[in-house]
Design a protein around this motif. Sequence first.
Motif, PDB file in Angstrom:
ATOM      1  N   GLN A 104       0.841  -1.195   0.000  1.00 36.06           N
ATOM      2  CA  GLN A 104       0.000   0.000   0.000  1.00 36.06           C
ATOM      3  C   GLN A 104       0.877   1.245   0.000  1.00 36.06           C
ATOM      4  N   GLN A 105       0.265   2.367  -0.349  1.00 39.66           N
ATOM      5  CA  GLN A 105       1.013   3.619  -0.336  1.00 39.66           C
ATOM      6  C   GLN A 105       1.305   4.033   1.104  1.00 39.66           C
ATOM      7  N   ARG A 106       2.526   4.560   1.308  1.00 42.59           N
ATOM      8  CA  ARG A 106       2.915   5.016   2.639  1.00 42.59           C
ATOM      9  C   ARG A 106       3.639   6.358   2.544  1.00 42.59           C
ATOM     10  N   ILE A 107       3.474   7.128   3.595  1.00 48.66           N
ATOM     11  CA  ILE A 107       4.280   8.335   3.787  1.00 48.66           C
ATOM     12  C   ILE A 107       5.332   7.966   4.828  1.00 48.66           C
ATOM     13  N   VAL A 108       6.604   8.089   4.472  1.00 53.70           N
ATOM     14  CA  VAL A 108       7.685   7.665   5.367  1.00 53.70           C
ATOM     15  C   VAL A 108       8.566   8.868   5.705  1.00 53.70           C
TER      16      VAL A 108
END
Length: 416
Positions: A197-201
């Motif tokens: 899934q898309q993540r903000i890291v």
Amino acid sequence: MQTILFVSPTGTLDNGAEVSVFNLMKFLVNEGYKIINVAPTQQKNVENEYSKKFTEYGIDCVLINTQRWWWEDAPGHLFGNEIERAASYREAINKITCLIEENNVDLVISNTVNIFQGALAAALMKRPHFWLIHEFPENEFSYYIDKLDFIDDYSTEIFAVNGQLSDKIIELFPNRKIKSFAPYTEIETQKLSIGKQQRIVSIGRISERKNQLELIQTFEKLNRSDVELVFIGGWDEAYKKKCVDYIKMKHLKKIRFLGNKENPWDELTNKDICVFPSAMETFGLVYVEALLNGIPVILSDNPGHSSAYEMFKFGQMYQVGNIDQLTILIENKLDNFGQAKKESSDFILEAKNIYKLSVVYSEIIESIATQSNYQKNSVQHIKNLLTLNENKSKLSRLELKVRRKIQRIIYRLLKK
């Protein structure tokens, strides 16, 4: 063979200044220089994991047990009393001067504005001294503005991180030629794992300075159930609690703290974007690392990030504190991820060409090769005052008393 002695700020490899100049030392060893690194420790050991890392690459590492390493008014806890710290400073200066003499050191380099022992030791031993400045003279580091005359007097060359910091240092030293460098992190582009899934890291220590709460508030405003927010890095307990309390109060989900990782980029996937919301940085090494790994990136416009951005001109910047602006940028990046990912991947080769050690340290390397002779400084006339060790002097007096007593005994025996 030319010998260079570096004086390091922390004796750890968990900060950009230490890591970047460690890479410079390795480069210089490969170029045929003999390198000695001096660093602080508050233990009595003469070797630790930090020093072993240097030794592994042919760098002599000397740990100095010290009560205080940075200036008295620099950030950090003050151990002991003023007399004890003064004795500790003198002991450190004495040890560095001995190292200079024993190893016939040609040049001393201080790898932070926060320490002065190397500058004094170099002057006492009539050696040239380079000062590398990583810190903006603001907030906790504004104290060193009062020390500009000392820095000017005890530096053969002054170097500052290029961009806004270099511009600021040029203003502060209008009569000096200030040279520049960019901190260097050694990183190989690695294959990212497949993400689900898309993540903000965000990578970096959880702290007030790194400003992660701003990103949490932005994540709240995004209100995307299909996206996860991940923080990688150790933390300051009080600030971590502040972030966790906010998360609980707002009932936010899908936020994780992974803690410190030896190689944080192993945790990244091909569906991630990186966001770095720091309120203050000297340069922004994680931004560079994200570019070298082909990860779409958004970063705050603090002076250090701005300096790094001037080098690469890639990624997107937002104004620190402007949550609305950051929300829009992240939303666009997530919604147009395919295009953003392609552009980031295509930029890797250009980023590597820009970010070569021989390029970012070119002025330091050239100055080392063509260094000017030592400029005589009158401090050498009080060498004993600055290097005298109180414990050693007590021992010397005791030895003298013992010798005199023995001589008297021998004299009396001979008279008999």
